[in-house]
Design a protein around this motif. Structure first.
Motif, PDB file in Angstrom:
ATOM      1  N   ALA A 168      57.913  22.583  57.558  1.00  0.00           N
ATOM      2  CA  ALA A 168      56.912  23.557  57.122  1.00  0.00           C
ATOM      3  C   ALA A 168      57.474  24.434  56.014  1.00  0.00           C
ATOM      4  CB  ALA A 168      56.462  24.434  58.298  1.00  0.00           C
ATOM      5  N   VAL A 169      56.592  24.818  55.089  1.00  0.00           N
ATOM      6  CA  VAL A 169      56.939  25.752  54.020  1.00  0.00           C
ATOM      7  C   VAL A 169      55.739  26.644  53.748  1.00  0.00           C
ATOM      8  CG1 VAL A 169      58.613  24.263  52.830  1.00  0.00           C
ATOM      9  CG2 VAL A 169      56.203  24.118  52.234  1.00  0.00           C
ATOM     10  N   THR A 170      56.002  27.798  53.149  1.00  0.00           N
ATOM     11  CA  THR A 170      54.916  28.668  52.713  1.00  0.00           C
ATOM     12  C   THR A 170      54.376  28.207  51.359  1.00  0.00           C
ATOM     13  OG1 THR A 170      56.471  30.125  51.587  1.00  0.00           O
ATOM     14  CG2 THR A 170      55.896  30.683  53.877  1.00  0.00           C
ATOM     15  N   ARG A 171      53.195  28.709  51.049  1.00  0.00           N
ATOM     16  CA  ARG A 171      52.628  28.484  49.720  1.00  0.00           C
ATOM     17  C   ARG A 171      53.601  28.959  48.644  1.00  0.00           C
ATOM     18  NH1 ARG A 171      47.469  28.774  46.906  1.00  0.00           N
ATOM     19  NH2 ARG A 171      46.368  28.727  48.909  1.00  0.00           N
ATOM     20  N   GLU A 172      54.199  30.125  48.846  1.00  0.00           N
ATOM     21  CA  GLU A 172      55.103  30.695  47.855  1.00  0.00           C
ATOM     22  C   GLU A 172      56.271  29.769  47.567  1.00  0.00           C
ATOM     23  OE1 GLU A 172      58.224  34.429  47.267  1.00  0.00           O
ATOM     24  OE2 GLU A 172      56.716  34.508  48.869  1.00  0.00           O
ATOM     25  N   LEU A 173      56.914  29.264  48.610  1.00  0.00           N
ATOM     26  CA  LEU A 173      58.077  28.405  48.399  1.00  0.00           C
ATOM     27  C   LEU A 173      57.664  27.095  47.737  1.00  0.00           C
ATOM     28  CD1 LEU A 173      61.038  27.748  48.644  1.00  0.00           C
ATOM     29  CD2 LEU A 173      60.646  27.027  51.015  1.00  0.00           C
ATOM     30  N   TRP A 174      56.571  26.508  48.202  1.00  0.00           N
ATOM     31  CA  TRP A 174      56.150  25.225  47.650  1.00  0.00           C
ATOM     32  C   TRP A 174      55.845  25.349  46.162  1.00  0.00           C
ATOM     33  CZ3 TRP A 174      56.700  20.467  49.252  1.00  0.00           C
ATOM     34  CH2 TRP A 174      55.984  19.446  48.637  1.00  0.00           C
ATOM     35  N   GLU A 175      55.168  26.420  45.785  1.00  0.00           N
ATOM     36  CA  GLU A 175      54.817  26.586  44.374  1.00  0.00           C
ATOM     37  C   GLU A 175      56.058  26.851  43.529  1.00  0.00           C
ATOM     38  OE1 GLU A 175      51.816  29.609  44.523  1.00  0.00           O
ATOM     39  OE2 GLU A 175      50.195  28.149  44.848  1.00  0.00           O
ATOM     40  N   ARG A 176      57.026  27.559  44.079  1.00  0.00           N
ATOM     41  CA  ARG A 176      58.260  27.784  43.324  1.00  0.00           C
ATOM     42  C   ARG A 176      59.077  26.501  43.190  1.00  0.00           C
ATOM     43  NH1 ARG A 176      61.195  33.342  45.031  1.00  0.00           N
ATOM     44  NH2 ARG A 176      62.625  32.515  43.433  1.00  0.00           N
TER      45      ARG A 176
END
Length: 632
Positions: A168-176
C-alpha cells in the motif's frame, strides 16, 4: 469500516480470469466500500471478453490496454484510473492473492500516518507458512535474504524491499514516485520501486498484524507444478542486471556481473531439476536473459519497406519516421542482402505477400522466391521473431503453391501480431496488440496550408484511392446512372487496378456530365485540393475492414459515407456526430442523397475527434510490441 471508501485495490490480470473469480471476488466482498480496479493485460480476445463481463457483473472498474503492457505499466494504468476516481490510498494486489479488511485497514492506517511509507503485509502461502516478510538485497553481491536473517550479516549494505504481490502507498507517495519503472516489464520492478522510495527519503516496512495470502506463481505456472515459465527465468535474470545498471556503482556492477551465471543457475533451479528433461525452453530463456541483461541498446527493427519514396503509403512513412525519433528503437529498411546477412533483432512486416509478388517478370519472381526462401531460413536459424501488422483478412489471389508455403513459414516465425482494430481476428495463436491507425493531419498540413481558397460545391461527392473491384466504384457509377434526376457532381480520383475498370470509368464519364475523373496517381497537394473541394467523401466498398482513405478524409475535416459495420460504428462514435455516415449493403442513390442532405443541412461542428490517434502514442505501442516479441 467507512475508511475503506478512500482505498482502491489495483489488480493486474493476464490470461484466464479464473484467478480473479477465485481470489479478487473474495477481496471485494471483504473490503466492501473499497474500489476494485482491474487492469486486463490482453492475452486473448476470449479472456478479455470474460474479464469485461466479470467487471460488469461485480461493479469493478475495468482498464483494458490494447496490448500486454507488463506488470509495472499495468499497475501505473490502474493507479491513474483509481486516483482519478478519488482514491487516497492504493493497495496493489496480485490476482492470486487475498487480504482481509482488518489487514487492509492496518496498511491504510500505517501509510496515512506516514505518507512516504511503502507498507506491505506479512505474505503467507496457501499452507499458512510465511512466504515473505520483507527481504534485503545485498548491494555488494545481489544476494536476497529475509529480514529475519539480518543479524547473520551485520554491517552489510542492503536495500530493504517488500514484494509487489501486496503493498500500500498514499496518493502523495505514488505521485512523487511517478509509479513503477516500466522498463522492467515483469519482476524486479518492486525492488526498483523500493529503491526509489528510499531515494526520496521514504521508508519500506512490513506492518505488524497485517497479512495477505498469496498462492504464488498464478500467472507464471500451472497451479501444482513446480517448473516456472520461460518468462519467469528471462525477466528475473535480465532485470537483475537492469537494476544493477540503474542503481549500482561501476565496481558493484562488475561484482554482480561476475556472479551473474551463478545467480541465473539459482533462478533456474527454482523450477526444479525435472524441467531439465526438456531443457530447450528454460535454458534458452536463461541464456537470453544473460545476454539481454548485459546490453542496453535499442531494439533494431528491420521494416519490410524497401525505401521511403513519394509514392510510399503515408501510414508506413509516418510510422517509420516516428519510430526513428525514439531512443529505444532503431529502424533499418528492407533489402534482401541486409535481411539475409545483416544484424537486426525483429522483422516487422505489413503485407508479407509483397516479398514474392512485387516482381513483374517470371525470372524476377523466381529470384524473389529464392531470396525469400533464404531470408526465412535465416529467420528460423537465428530465431529472429516476426511482428506482423495484420491489414488484410485473406491472402490475395494469384499466389503460387510456393508462395503460400513461404507465407506459411513466415507465419510460423510470427511472435506478435499488431491489428488496427479489435474486430480483426488473426488466425495465429500469438500475443496480439491493437494499435489504431493514427491520423494524417500532420502529414497533410503542408499541402493544406498551401491551398488557395476553394469554393465548395454542395453537390460534390468524391471517391479517391486505388480503383479496385472490391471497392465498389462500379456500384457507385451504376447508382448514379440509374438516377438521371439526382442532382450530384461525382468525382473519381485514383488509378484503376486493371484496364477493364479504367474503360468502365471512362465510359461512365463520357455518358454522364455529372461524373468526372482523374485516373492517375494523385500527389499530396492534388489529393488535399480534391478533398477540400468535396462536400462528402464516399467509400462505396462492398466490404470494409480497415480503411486509410476513410481516416485520411476525416483528418482533412471532410465527412464520409462508408459501409455500416461494427468498426465504422465505433469510429463514428469516436469522431463525433455528423462526420461519418453509414450505409447498409450495396450503396444506393438514396444513401448518397441522404448523407449529402445531412451534411449540407447540418454541417458537423469543429473537427473530427482524432485525439486517440496520435503518432507518438502509436510508435510507443509499436516499440512495446517489438520488445514483447523478443520475450520468451
Amino acid at each position: 469500516m467507512s475508511e475503506l471508501s478512500r482505498l482502491a485495490v489495483v489488480v493486474v490480470s493476464y490470461g484466464d480470469p479464473a484467478l480473479l473469480e477465485r481470489h479478487t471476488t473474495q477481496v471485494a466482498a471483504a473490503l466492501g466500500l473499497a474500489r476494485i480496479v482491474v487492469v486486463d493485460n490482453h492475452s486473448t480476445d476470449a479472456h478479455r471478453d470474460a474479464v469485461r463481463q466479470l467487471c460488469a457483473r461485480e461493479g469493478w472498474t475495468g482498464v483494458f490496454p490494447c496490448t500486454n503492457t507488463g506488470f509495472g505499466a499495468g499497475c501505473n494504468l490502474g493507479a491513474a484510473v483509481a486516483l482519478a476516481e478519488g482514491a487516497e490510498v492504493l493497495l496493489f494486489l496480485n490476482p492470486d492473492a487475498t487480504i482481509e479488511a482488518e489487514s487492509a485497514v492496518r496498511l491504510m492506517a500505517a501509510v496515512e500516518a506516514e505518507p512516504l511509507l511503502l507498507a506491505g503485509p506479512t505474505v503467507l502461502g496457501p499452507d499458512g507458512e510465511v512466504a515473505s516478510a520483507g527481504l534485503d538485497l545485498g548491494l555488494d553481491t545481489g544476494v536476497m535474504r529475509p529480514w529475519r536473517r539480518r543479524s547473520e550479516h551485520p554491517g552489510a549494505e542492503t536495500l530493504p524491499w517488500v514484494t509487489g504481490a501486496c503493498f500500500a502507498v498514499t496518493r502523495e507517495l505514488w505521485e512523487r514516485l511517478s509509479g513503477f519503472d516500466e522498463r522492467y516489464f515483469l519482476y524486479w520492478e518492486d525492488v526498483d520501486l523500493c529503491a526509489r522510495v528510499e531515494a526520496l527519503g521514504g521508508r519500506v516496512a512490513v506492518i505488524e498484524g497485517a497479512t495477505a495470502i498469496h498462492s504464488g506463481g498464478g500467472t507464471q505456472r500451472l497451479e501444482g507444478a513446480r517448473a516456472k515459465s520461460p518468462a519467469y527465468y528471462y525477466f528475473n535474470i535480465r532485470n537483475r542486471a537492469l537494476f544493477a545498471r540503474t542503481w549500482l556503482s561501476p565496481e558493484r556492477q562488475r561484482a554482480w556481473r561476475r556472479g551473474a551465471v551463478g545467480a541465473a543457475y539459482e533462478i533456474l533451479m527454482r523450477g526444479g531439476r525435472r524441467q531439465l528433461l526438456h531443457p530447450i525452453r528454460p535454458v534458452s530463456a536463461v541464456l537470453r536473459g544473460l545476454r539481454d541483461g548485459r546490453r542496453d541498446r535499442p531494439v533494431r527493427v528491420l521494416e519490410s519497406a524497401r525505401e521511403l519514396r513519394a509514392t510510399t503509403n503515408p501510414y508506413i512513412v509516418q510510422l517509420i519516421e516516428t519510430l526513428e525519433r525514439r531512443d529505444d528503437t532503431e529502424v533499418v529498411l528492407f533489402g534482401f542482402a541486409r535481411a539475409i546477412v545483416g544484424r537486426y533483432d525483429v522483422f516487422h512486416v505489413h503485407w508479407p505477400e509483397l516479398l514474392v509478388t512485387s516482381a513483374r517478370t517470371p525470372l524476377r519472381r523466381l529470384a524473389r522466391r529464392l531470396l525469400t526462401t533464404a531470408f526465412i531460413t535465416r529467420l528460423r536459424l537465428t530465431r529472429t521473431p516476426v511482428v506482423r501488422t495484420w491489414h488484410n483478412l485473406v491472402r490475395p489471389d494469384g499466389l503460387s503453391r510456393w508462395d503460400h508455403r513461404l507465407l506459411d513459414a513466415l507465419e510460423r516465425r510470427t511472435r506478435h501480431v499488431i491489428r488496427l482494430t479489435d474486430q480483426t481476428a488473426p488466425p495465429l495463436d500469438v500475443p496480439t496488440s491493437t494499435i489504431v491507425h493514427a491520423h494524417y493531419r500532420d502529414w497533410f498540413e503542408p499541402a493544406t496550408e498551401a491551398l488557395e481558397p476553394i469554393e465548395q460545391d454542395d453537390r460534390r461527392v468524391l471517391y479517391f484511392g486505388l480503383i479496385k473491384p472490391y471497392k465498389g466504384v462500379e456500384q457507385l457509377l451504376e447508382a448514379v446512372a440509374d438516377s438521371p434526376e439526382a442532382d450530384l457532381d461525382v468525382r473519381l480520383v485514383g488509378s484503376p487496378s486493371d484496364p477493364a475498370l479504367a474503360d468502365r470509368v471512362r465510359a461512365a464519364v463520357a455518358a454522364d456530365a455529372r461524373i468526372s475523373a482523374d485516373l492517375s496517381y494523385a500527389d499530396d497537394p492534388t489529393l488535399a485540393a480534391e478533398i477540400a473541394a468535396a462536400t462528402l467523401v464516399v467509400l462505396p466498398y462492398k466490404a470494409m475492414h480497415n480503411s486509410g482513405a476513410l481516416l485520411l478524409a476525416l483528418s482533412l475535416d471532410t465527412p464520409v459515407l462508408a459501409p455500416d459495420n461494427e468498426v465504422n460504428r465505433r469510429l463514428a462514435e469516436e469522431v463525433g456526430e455528423g462526420w461519418l455516415h453509414l450505409f447498409e449493403g450495396t450503396l444506393t442513390i438514396e444513401d448518397l442523397e441522404r448523407a449529402l442532405k445531412a451534411v449540407t443541412a447540418n454541417p458537423p461542428a469543429g473537427r473530427p475527434g482524432l485525439s486517440a490517434r496520435e503518432w507518438p502514442e502509436s510508435a510507443s505501442l509499436h516499440a512495446a510490441a517489438f520488445r514483447a516479441s523478443l520475450y520468451p
